[in-house]
Design a protein around this motif. Structure first.
Motif, PDB file in Angstrom:
ATOM      1  N   UNK A  53     -12.848   9.068   0.031  1.00 51.19           N
ATOM      2  CA  UNK A  53     -11.498   9.089   0.579  1.00 51.19           C
ATOM      3  C   UNK A  53     -10.659   7.892   0.218  1.00 51.19           C
ATOM      4  N   UNK A  54     -11.066   7.082  -0.782  1.00 56.06           N
ATOM      5  CA  UNK A  54     -10.326   5.898  -1.172  1.00 56.06           C
ATOM      6  C   UNK A  54      -9.687   6.090  -2.555  1.00 56.06           C
ATOM      7  N   UNK A  55      -8.472   5.485  -2.691  1.00 55.69           N
ATOM      8  CA  UNK A  55      -7.696   5.632  -3.927  1.00 55.69           C
ATOM      9  C   UNK A  55      -7.268   4.248  -4.413  1.00 55.69           C
ATOM     10  N   UNK A  56      -7.090   4.133  -5.738  1.00 54.14           N
ATOM     11  CA  UNK A  56      -6.515   2.942  -6.354  1.00 54.14           C
ATOM     12  C   UNK A  56      -5.360   3.372  -7.261  1.00 54.14           C
ATOM     13  N   UNK A  57      -4.282   2.583  -7.193  1.00 60.49           N
ATOM     14  CA  UNK A  57      -3.131   2.880  -8.046  1.00 60.49           C
ATOM     15  C   UNK A  57      -2.631   1.576  -8.651  1.00 60.49           C
ATOM     16  N   UNK A  58      -2.192   1.628  -9.921  1.00 60.15           N
ATOM     17  CA  UNK A  58      -1.722   0.447 -10.637  1.00 60.15           C
ATOM     18  C   UNK A  58      -0.355   0.751 -11.242  1.00 60.15           C
ATOM     19  N   UNK A  59       0.619  -0.184 -11.048  1.00 63.72           N
ATOM     20  CA  UNK A  59       1.971   0.003 -11.579  1.00 63.72           C
ATOM     21  C   UNK A  59       2.478  -1.311 -12.165  1.00 63.72           C
ATOM     22  N   UNK A  60       3.088  -1.192 -13.352  1.00 67.73           N
ATOM     23  CA  UNK A  60       3.787  -2.333 -13.944  1.00 67.73           C
ATOM     24  C   UNK A  60       5.190  -2.436 -13.341  1.00 67.73           C
ATOM     25  N   UNK A  61       5.761  -3.625 -13.426  1.00 72.57           N
ATOM     26  CA  UNK A  61       7.137  -3.877 -12.995  1.00 72.57           C
ATOM     27  C   UNK A  61       7.374  -3.323 -11.572  1.00 72.57           C
ATOM     28  N   UNK A  62       6.471  -3.639 -10.723  1.00 72.81           N
ATOM     29  CA  UNK A  62       6.557  -3.172  -9.323  1.00 72.81           C
ATOM     30  C   UNK A  62       6.429  -4.393  -8.404  1.00 72.81           C
ATOM     31  N   UNK A  63       7.541  -4.867  -7.886  1.00 73.89           N
ATOM     32  CA  UNK A  63       7.529  -6.025  -6.992  1.00 73.89           C
ATOM     33  C   UNK A  63       6.961  -5.626  -5.623  1.00 73.89           C
ATOM     34  N   UNK A  64       6.699  -6.621  -4.814  1.00 73.96           N
ATOM     35  CA  UNK A  64       6.168  -6.362  -3.473  1.00 73.96           C
ATOM     36  C   UNK A  64       7.158  -5.558  -2.643  1.00 73.96           C
ATOM     37  N   UNK A  65       8.448  -5.875  -2.803  1.00 74.71           N
ATOM     38  CA  UNK A  65       9.476  -5.133  -2.067  1.00 74.71           C
ATOM     39  C   UNK A  65       9.499  -3.665  -2.479  1.00 74.71           C
ATOM     40  N   UNK A  66       9.369  -3.435  -3.781  1.00 80.54           N
ATOM     41  CA  UNK A  66       9.358  -2.052  -4.269  1.00 80.54           C
ATOM     42  C   UNK A  66       8.092  -1.341  -3.800  1.00 80.54           C
ATOM     43  N   UNK A  67       6.977  -2.042  -3.777  1.00 82.32           N
ATOM     44  CA  UNK A  67       5.721  -1.452  -3.309  1.00 82.32           C
ATOM     45  C   UNK A  67       5.854  -0.991  -1.864  1.00 82.32           C
ATOM     46  N   UNK A  68       6.510  -1.819  -1.036  1.00 84.02           N
ATOM     47  CA  UNK A  68       6.713  -1.443   0.364  1.00 84.02           C
ATOM     48  C   UNK A  68       7.540  -0.172   0.456  1.00 84.02           C
ATOM     49  N   UNK A  69       8.577  -0.078  -0.361  1.00 82.71           N
ATOM     50  CA  UNK A  69       9.428   1.123  -0.360  1.00 82.71           C
ATOM     51  C   UNK A  69       8.614   2.337  -0.784  1.00 82.71           C
ATOM     52  N   UNK A  70       7.765   2.189  -1.788  1.00 82.42           N
ATOM     53  CA  UNK A  70       6.951   3.308  -2.267  1.00 82.42           C
ATOM     54  C   UNK A  70       6.026   3.821  -1.159  1.00 82.42           C
ATOM     55  N   UNK A  71       5.424   2.892  -0.392  1.00 81.60           N
ATOM     56  CA  UNK A  71       4.528   3.318   0.692  1.00 81.60           C
ATOM     57  C   UNK A  71       5.318   4.005   1.797  1.00 81.60           C
ATOM     58  N   UNK A  72       6.505   3.459   2.099  1.00 83.81           N
ATOM     59  CA  UNK A  72       7.332   4.110   3.127  1.00 83.81           C
ATOM     60  C   UNK A  72       7.688   5.540   2.708  1.00 83.81           C
ATOM     61  N   UNK A  73       8.007   5.710   1.446  1.00 87.67           N
ATOM     62  CA  UNK A  73       8.310   7.071   0.956  1.00 87.67           C
ATOM     63  C   UNK A  73       7.075   7.959   1.084  1.00 87.67           C
ATOM     64  N   UNK A  74       5.909   7.421   0.746  1.00 85.48           N
ATOM     65  CA  UNK A  74       4.675   8.199   0.876  1.00 85.48           C
ATOM     66  C   UNK A  74       4.452   8.581   2.340  1.00 85.48           C
ATOM     67  N   UNK A  75       4.713   7.630   3.252  1.00 86.45           N
ATOM     68  CA  UNK A  75       4.544   7.918   4.665  1.00 86.45           C
ATOM     69  C   UNK A  75       5.473   9.033   5.126  1.00 86.45           C
ATOM     70  N   UNK A  76       6.719   8.999   4.653  1.00 85.36           N
ATOM     71  CA  UNK A  76       7.665  10.051   5.051  1.00 85.36           C
ATOM     72  C   UNK A  76       7.198  11.414   4.537  1.00 85.36           C
ATOM     73  N   UNK A  77       6.624  11.443   3.339  1.00 84.81           N
ATOM     74  CA  UNK A  77       6.120  12.705   2.792  1.00 84.81           C
ATOM     75  C   UNK A  77       4.920  13.195   3.602  1.00 84.81           C
ATOM     76  N   UNK A  78       4.070  12.244   4.016  1.00 86.62           N
ATOM     77  CA  UNK A  78       2.928  12.621   4.864  1.00 86.62           C
ATOM     78  C   UNK A  78       3.408  13.153   6.211  1.00 86.62           C
ATOM     79  N   UNK A  79       4.451  12.516   6.780  1.00 82.89           N
ATOM     80  CA  UNK A  79       5.001  13.000   8.055  1.00 82.89           C
ATOM     81  C   UNK A  79       5.504  14.424   7.921  1.00 82.89           C
ATOM     82  N   UNK A  80       6.197  14.716   6.848  1.00 82.62           N
ATOM     83  CA  UNK A  80       6.670  16.084   6.622  1.00 82.62           C
ATOM     84  C   UNK A  80       5.487  17.046   6.513  1.00 82.62           C
ATOM     85  N   UNK A  81       4.463  16.598   5.822  1.00 77.59           N
ATOM     86  CA  UNK A  81       3.258  17.432   5.683  1.00 77.59           C
ATOM     87  C   UNK A  81       2.625  17.695   7.047  1.00 77.59           C
TER      88      UNK A  81
END
Length: 609
Positions: A528-556
Motif C-alpha cells: 500500500x505504499x507509493x513513491x513519486x519523483x518530479x523535477x522542477x517541483x518546489x515544496x509549495x507546489x508539492x503541497x498544492x499537488x497533495x491538496x489536489x489529490x486530497x480533493x480528488x479522494x474526497x470526491x471519490x
C-alpha cells in the motif's frame, strides 16, 4: 500494459530508424555504384553527294567501322591523355545505322518479296560503354575525342590529303655537305611555301584557333625564309668557301646540272608540242567562225560566242580547251625558265667549288653548322604549327561532309539516385516497423518485469532501477520525492475481502498516477505504499499537488461511502532539505510519512521539521 501507441514507438526509436534507413541506402548505393556502367552516344550524318549509294567524297566505298579503327582510337587517346588498353575501348564501341520507320518498312517489304535492298543509310549512332568507376565525364570526353579524331581522319583520307611535307632534319649527321644541306632545306621551304600558297588561295579566311595563324601569316614566314635566310646561308657557304668534302660536292653538283639539262629538254619538247597544238586549234576555229551565224542569219562575233558559253553553264570561271592549252603552255614555259636559272646558278656554284677539297676555318665551320641546325629547328617548329593548323582545318572541312546531329549524351545503366531514394523509403519503412515491433516488445517485457499487475504502476523493481540510475547524479534544485501510503488497505481487505481491497488500491493508484502537471515517475512500492519523483517541483507546489489529490479522494469517498480511501502523504524537496542524493531524499520522505502516520497527523502528511 501500456497502450499500443505507434507515435511513441517511432519517437523512442527515431535515431534507430534514421540509422537503419541510412545504412540500407548506403548498402544499396554501394551495390548499384559497383555495377554501374555509362553509355555515351552521339548521332552523326554523312552529307556528301554519293552517300546514298554508299560512297565517300573521293568515290571509294564507305566503311563506318573506321570509326573505331586503331588509328582513330589511338589518336583520341593521345589527344585526351588517357591511359589503358586500346582494345578495351574498341570492343566497347558500337556503330548502328539510324533508319526511319517508313524506310524500315520499305526494306522489310523488299526482303519479303525477295528483292535486294538498295537503300544505304547516311545516319549512324555511335555508342561507347565504359565502366562506372571511370565516371560519366570520362565516357563523354572519350567519345567526343573519338568523333573529333574520326572527323580529322575522314577528311584527310577522303577530302583533304594529310600534310606529308615533313622537313628534313639531321642533314649534317647524314654526311651532306654544307651546300647540299642548304639546297635540301631550300627545297623543303619551297615545297611548304607552295602548299601554303594553295591553302591561302582556297581558305583565305581560315584562322586556326589553336595556333592563331592564318595561311597568309604562314606564307609570309616562309617567304621571309626564302627571301632572306636562304640567301644568307648561300652567301656564308660561298664565303671561303665552306666545304667539308669537295670531291663529293662536285659530283653532286655535276649530277644536279645533268639532271636539270635532261628535264629542260623534256619540258622544252612538251612546250613545242603544245605550241603546235594551239596553232592548229586557232586555224580550225578560224574556219568554223566563217560559217557561224545566228538564228537571224547574222554573222556572230567572238564576244557573242563567249557569252553563249557562259550562258550554257560554264560560268564566270569557265575555261575553253584553248584556255587550258595556253595555261599549260605558260606553266611549261615557266618551268623551263626556272630550270635554266637554277642550272646556271648551280654551274656558278660548281665553278666556285672546283678544285676545292676542303675550305673554311674551324670557327667558320662551327658557325655554318650552327646556322644550318638553327634553320632545321626553325622549320621543324613551324611545321608543327602548320600541322596543327591543317588538322584543325580538316576538322573544319569535315563539317561539310560529316555532321554531328546531336551532342554527346551520357546515360547511366543504373539510376543510382532513384535506387537511393527507393532504398531510403524502403528502409525507413523497415525501420519504422522494426521500431514498432521493438517498442511493443519492450512494453511486453516491461509489463512482465516492471509493472505491478494490481495497480498498473511501475513496481518495486522498476523503482529500484530508477533510483539506481539517479544515484550517481547530483539532484537539481526543487527535485521532490513523494511518499504515500494507503492507510485502510488492510482493513478494507479484511472486512470486505481482497477483491474490494484490490479495487480500492487500483482506484487510488489511478489518482496518484494523475499527480502533477509535468512528467514524473510514479511507482508502487508494495504494501500500500507509493513513491513519486518530479523535477522542477518546489515544496509549495508539492503541497498544492497533495491538496489536489486530497480533493480528488474526497470526491471519490462521496461516491463510495462504504469503501473510502484513507491515505497519508509526505514529501521532501532537495532545495528545502538540502539533500541532493536521491536515496537520502527518499529516506527523508519516508521518514516524514512514518512520523505523520504514528502521530496521527493530518491526512496531508504535512509535518513541521
Amino acid at each position: 500494459m501500456k497502450k499500443f501507441e505507434i507515435l511513441r514507438y517511432l519517437k523512442r526509436f527515431s535515431i534507430l530508424i534514421f540509422l537503419v534507413a541510412l545504412a540500407g541506402a548506403a548498402a544499396i548505393y554501394l551495390y548499384a555504384d559497383g555495377r554501374q556502367m555509362y553509355t555515351a552516344s552521339v548521332i552523326i550524318r554523312y552529307t556528301n553527294d554519293g552517300i546514298s549509294d554508299g560512297y565517300t567524297p573521293d568515290g571509294s566505298e564507305l566503311d563506318v567501322n573506321e570509326i573505331y579503327s586503331s588509328t582513330v582510337i589511338s589518336q583520341a587517346m593521345d589527344a585526351l591523355g588517357a591511359s589503358g588498353r586500346l582494345s578495351t575501348i574498341r570492343s566497347n564501341i558500337s556503330v548502328t545505322p539510324v533508319i526511319s520507320e517508313d524506310q524500315q518498312t520499305i526494306n522489310d517489304a523488299l526482303l519479303d518479296k525477295g528483292e535486294e535492298v538498295t537503300y544505304f543509310p547516311d545516319t549512324y549512332k555511335v555508342s561507347l560503354v565504359v565502366d562506372g568507376a571511370l565516371g560519366a565525364g570520362y565516357a563523354r570526353n572519350m567519345l567526343d575525342a573519338i568523333i573529333q579524331s574520326y572527323c580529322t581522319y575522314y577528311t584527310e583520307k577522303y577530302v583533304e590529303q594529310k600534310l606529308s611535307l615533313n622537313p628534313s632534319s639531321g642533314l649534317l649527321d647524314n654526311g651532306y655537305d654544307y651546300y647540299e644541306c642548304i639546297r635540301i632545306l631550300e627545297n623543303d621551304t619551297t615545297e611548304m611555301q607552295n602548299y601554303l600558297l594553295s591553302k591561302r588561295e582556297h581558305y583565305p579566311d581560315f584562322r586556326s584557333s589553336r595556333t592563331g595563324y592564318t595561311y597568309a601569316d604562314l606564307c609570309d614566314i616562309y617567304s621571309d625564309f626564302k627571301k632572306y635566310t636562304i640567301p644568307a646561308l648561300y652567301a656564308y657557304v660561298l664565303n671561303g668557301p665552306q666545304v667539308r668534302d669537295g670531291t663529293v660536292l662536285q659530283e653532286y653538283l655535276a649530277n644536279c646540272i645533268e639532271t636539270a639539262k635532261q628535264d629542260e629538254q623534256i619540258t622544252t619538247e612538251q612546250r613545242d608540242s603544245l605550241w603546235s597544238l594551239t596553232d592548229q586549234y586557232v586555224y580550225k576555229n578560224a574556219d568554223l567562225l566563217k560559217n557561224y551565224f545566228t538564228d537571224q542569219g547574222e554573222v556572230v562575233s567572238a564576244e557573242y560566242i563567249l557569252n553563249n558559253i557562259e550562258l550554257e553553264g560554264a560560268g564566270d570561271k569557265a575555261q575553253t580547251t584553248y584556255d587550258g592549252l595556253v595555261l599549260k603552255l605558260v606553266s611549261l614555259e615557266q618551268q623551263v625558265a626556272a630550270s635554266q636559272i637554277d642550272r646556271q646558278f648551280q654551274e656558278e656554284i660548281l665553278q666556285s667549288f672546283r678544285n676545292v677539297d676542303f675550305g673554311g676555318t674551324d670557327e667558320q665551320h662551327t658557325a655554318m653548322e650552327s646556322m644550318i641546325n638553327d634553320y632545321e629547328a626553325q622549320l621543324k617548329s613551324y611545321y608543327e604549327i602548320i600541322n596543327t593548323s591543317s588538322k584543325e582545318l580538316n576538322l573544319y572541312i569535315s563539317a561539310d561532309y560529316l555532321k554531328m546531329i546531336s551532342s554527346v549524351q551520357v546515360a547511366a545503366a543504373i539510376n543510382v539516385k532513384l535506387y537511393l531514394m527507393l532504398a531510403l523509403v524502403l528502409f525507413f519503412v523497415i525501420g519504422c516497423c522494426g521500431a514498432v515491433l521493438l517498442g511493443r516488445l519492450s512494453d511486453v517485457v516491461d509489463y512482465l518485469l516492471y509493472v505491478d499487475k494490481k495497480t498498473g504502476l511501475p513496481n518495486r523493481e522498476k523503482l529500484n532501477v530508477y533510483i539506481t540510475g539517479m544515484a550517481g547524479r547530483i539532484l537539481p534544485e526543487d527535485y521532490t520525492c513523494f511518499a504515500l501510503q494507503l492507510d485502510n488497505l488492510t482493513e478494507m481487505s479484511r472486512r470486505f475481502g481482497y477483491t474490494v481491497g484490490d479495487g480500492i488500491l487500483k482506484d487510488f493508484s489511478g489518482l496518484v498516477q494523475l499527480m502533477g502537471d509535468t512528467d514524473g515517475t510514479v511507482g508502487y512500492n508494495g504494501a500500500g505504499k507509493f513513491l513519486a519523483f518530479f523535477d522542477e517541483c518546489s515544496s509549495r507546489k508539492a503541497e498544492v499537488m497533495i491538496r489536489i489529490l486530497q480533493s480528488q479522494v474526497d470526491e471519490y469517498n462521496k461516491l463510495n461511502p462504504e469503501y473510502p480511501i484513507l491515505f497519508t502523504a509526505a514529501w521532501a524537496t532537495s532545495s528545502e532539505e538540502e539533500l541532493y542524493h536521491v536515496r537520502d531524499l527518499v529516506r527523508c520522505a519516508q521518514k516524514k510519512m512514518a512520523l505523520t502516520a504514528e502521530e496521527g497527523g493530518a491526512i496531508l502528511g504535512i509535518s513541521e521539521t
